[in-house]
Design a protein around this motif. Structure first.
Motif, PDB file in Angstrom:
ATOM      1  N   TRP A 126       8.078  -2.712  -7.895  1.00  0.00           N
ATOM      2  CA  TRP A 126       6.618  -2.825  -7.978  1.00  0.00           C
ATOM      3  C   TRP A 126       5.947  -1.551  -7.457  1.00  0.00           C
ATOM      4  O   TRP A 126       4.992  -1.053  -8.054  1.00  0.00           O
ATOM      5  N   GLN A 127       6.456  -1.018  -6.357  1.00  0.00           N
ATOM      6  CA  GLN A 127       5.849   0.182  -5.778  1.00  0.00           C
ATOM      7  C   GLN A 127       6.005   1.400  -6.682  1.00  0.00           C
ATOM      8  O   GLN A 127       5.102   2.247  -6.740  1.00  0.00           O
ATOM      9  N   ALA A 160      -0.825  -9.049  -5.205  1.00  0.00           N
ATOM     10  CA  ALA A 160       0.177  -8.329  -5.989  1.00  0.00           C
ATOM     11  C   ALA A 160       1.310  -9.241  -6.457  1.00  0.00           C
ATOM     12  O   ALA A 160       2.222  -8.789  -7.149  1.00  0.00           O
ATOM     13  N   GLY A 182       5.725   1.540  -9.752  1.00  0.00           N
ATOM     14  CA  GLY A 182       4.634   1.501 -10.714  1.00  0.00           C
ATOM     15  C   GLY A 182       3.300   1.936 -10.143  1.00  0.00           C
ATOM     16  O   GLY A 182       2.350   2.181 -10.906  1.00  0.00           O
ATOM     17  N   ARG A 183       3.194   2.030  -8.826  1.00  0.00           N
ATOM     18  CA  ARG A 183       1.939   2.452  -8.178  1.00  0.00           C
ATOM     19  C   ARG A 183       1.989   3.902  -7.707  1.00  0.00           C
ATOM     20  O   ARG A 183       0.993   4.409  -7.180  1.00  0.00           O
ATOM     21  N   LEU A 184       3.124   4.568  -7.862  1.00  0.00           N
ATOM     22  CA  LEU A 184       3.273   5.931  -7.368  1.00  0.00           C
ATOM     23  C   LEU A 184       3.307   6.922  -8.527  1.00  0.00           C
ATOM     24  O   LEU A 184       3.882   6.650  -9.577  1.00  0.00           O
ATOM     25  N   HIS A 196       0.820  -1.220   0.000  1.00  0.00           N
ATOM     26  CA  HIS A 196       0.000   0.000   0.000  1.00  0.00           C
ATOM     27  C   HIS A 196       0.852   1.268   0.000  1.00  0.00           C
ATOM     28  O   HIS A 196       0.703   2.130   0.872  1.00  0.00           O
ATOM     29  N   ARG A 216       1.066   4.072  -1.984  1.00  0.00           N
ATOM     30  CA  ARG A 216       0.398   5.367  -2.183  1.00  0.00           C
ATOM     31  C   ARG A 216      -0.518   5.689  -1.005  1.00  0.00           C
ATOM     32  O   ARG A 216      -0.568   6.837  -0.536  1.00  0.00           O
ATOM     33  N   GLU A 217      -1.235   4.701  -0.515  1.00  0.00           N
ATOM     34  CA  GLU A 217      -2.173   4.944   0.585  1.00  0.00           C
ATOM     35  C   GLU A 217      -1.439   5.418   1.837  1.00  0.00           C
ATOM     36  O   GLU A 217      -1.921   6.312   2.558  1.00  0.00           O
ATOM     37  N   ASP A 221      -3.435  -8.734   0.254  1.00  0.00           N
ATOM     38  CA  ASP A 221      -3.004  -7.757  -0.745  1.00  0.00           C
ATOM     39  C   ASP A 221      -1.595  -8.046  -1.242  1.00  0.00           C
ATOM     40  O   ASP A 221      -1.289  -7.814  -2.419  1.00  0.00           O
TER      41      ASP A 221
END
Length: 256
Positions: free
Chosen positions: A90-91, A242, A93-95, A45, A47-48, A238
């Motif tokens: 991986w992170q 992922a 790509g989510r930011l 998580h 971004r959260e 989660d």
């Protein structure tokens, strides 16, 4: 002054949510929030967690995982094989760019006058150094302050030496809650210099899987370390969804 101390959240939003819900039960419990690094890395998580820290207006220092992610983005670090790097890739790509700008604004060290402390991820001397007995002795010799807050080991602890010494005499004390107990208080000894670690929100490693956080009272000179149950299975689901390494999910249940 009372300060909320968060460290090593490691992108574990259910753990952070449980900690904040617990801390907010007493509106007068703290007046400032600090993050001692490694908000990112290991968890599902990113971004959260960053959004929550921004909402809190937390003062944050860089952890080694936070810095490693920025180095990967900037091409200053190769995406080598390894669990930690795999998760950071991986992170990324989510930011978004807004998230990265936020992390770029974090400092390596905070010297906080209201709190009267140095805040750094690893040790008072280094972002990357784990504070153990040898590192604490070296810090007390080379750093002139009397109060520091660190993270990185994921284990709540205190290191103390006497004012005016070079650090040869030192006491190490784990700050561990008894089974079923939610809080342990560490009173800073009179005339002592101390390095304090509130433990890890998102990946405890002291055998207690409950999330850990601290509240420091500069008037009383006490650190309260709280342990809070959270929905570990949510984070594990989660992580698996992922397709991140299974070892990261397994260790959360054991607190190791």
């Amino acid at each position: 002054m009372r300060a909320l101390l968060l460290s090593d959240i490691h992108a574990n939003k259910p753990a952070l949510d449980a900690v904040l819900e617990h801390a907010h039960r007493d509106a007068a419990r703290y007046s400032a929030t600090y993050c001692l690094g490694d908000a990112l890395g290991y968890g599902p998580h990113p971004r959260e967690v960053l959004e929550s820290l921004q909402d809190l207006r937390a003062q944050c220092v860089l952890g080694n995982h936070d810095l490693g992610l920025l180095q990967l983005v900037d091409g200053q670090r190769a995406a080598a094989v390894g669990t930690g790097t795999q998760v950071l890739v991986w992170q990324i790509g989510r930011l978004g760019q807004r998230d990265l700008r936020y992390v770029r604004g974090w400092k390596d060290v905070i010297e906080d006058a209201p709190l009267g402390a140095r805040l750094r991820h690893g040790s008072p001397l280094s972002l990357n150094e784990y504070t153990d007995l040898d590192a604490a002795r070296r810090s007390f010799r080379e750093w002139g302050g009397s109060l520091a807050f660190v993270g990185h080991t994921h284990i709540p602890a205190a290191y103390a030496t006497l004012q005016g010494t070079a650090g040869e005499w030192m006491r190490h004390q784990p700050i561990t809650a008894a089974p079923g107990q939610p809080c342990t208080r560490y009173p800073v000894p009179p005339k002592a210099r101390v390095i304090l670690n509130p433990g890890s929100v998102g990946q405890p490693r002291d055998g207690d899987p409950r999330a850990a956080y601290g509240v420091y009272d500069s008037d009383l000179r006490t650190l309260d370390v709280f342990r809070v149950p959270y929905d570990i299975e949510h984070t594990q689901r989660d992580l698996r969804a992922a397709d991140l390494p299974e070892s990261l999910a397994v260790r959360l249940s054991a607190g190791l």
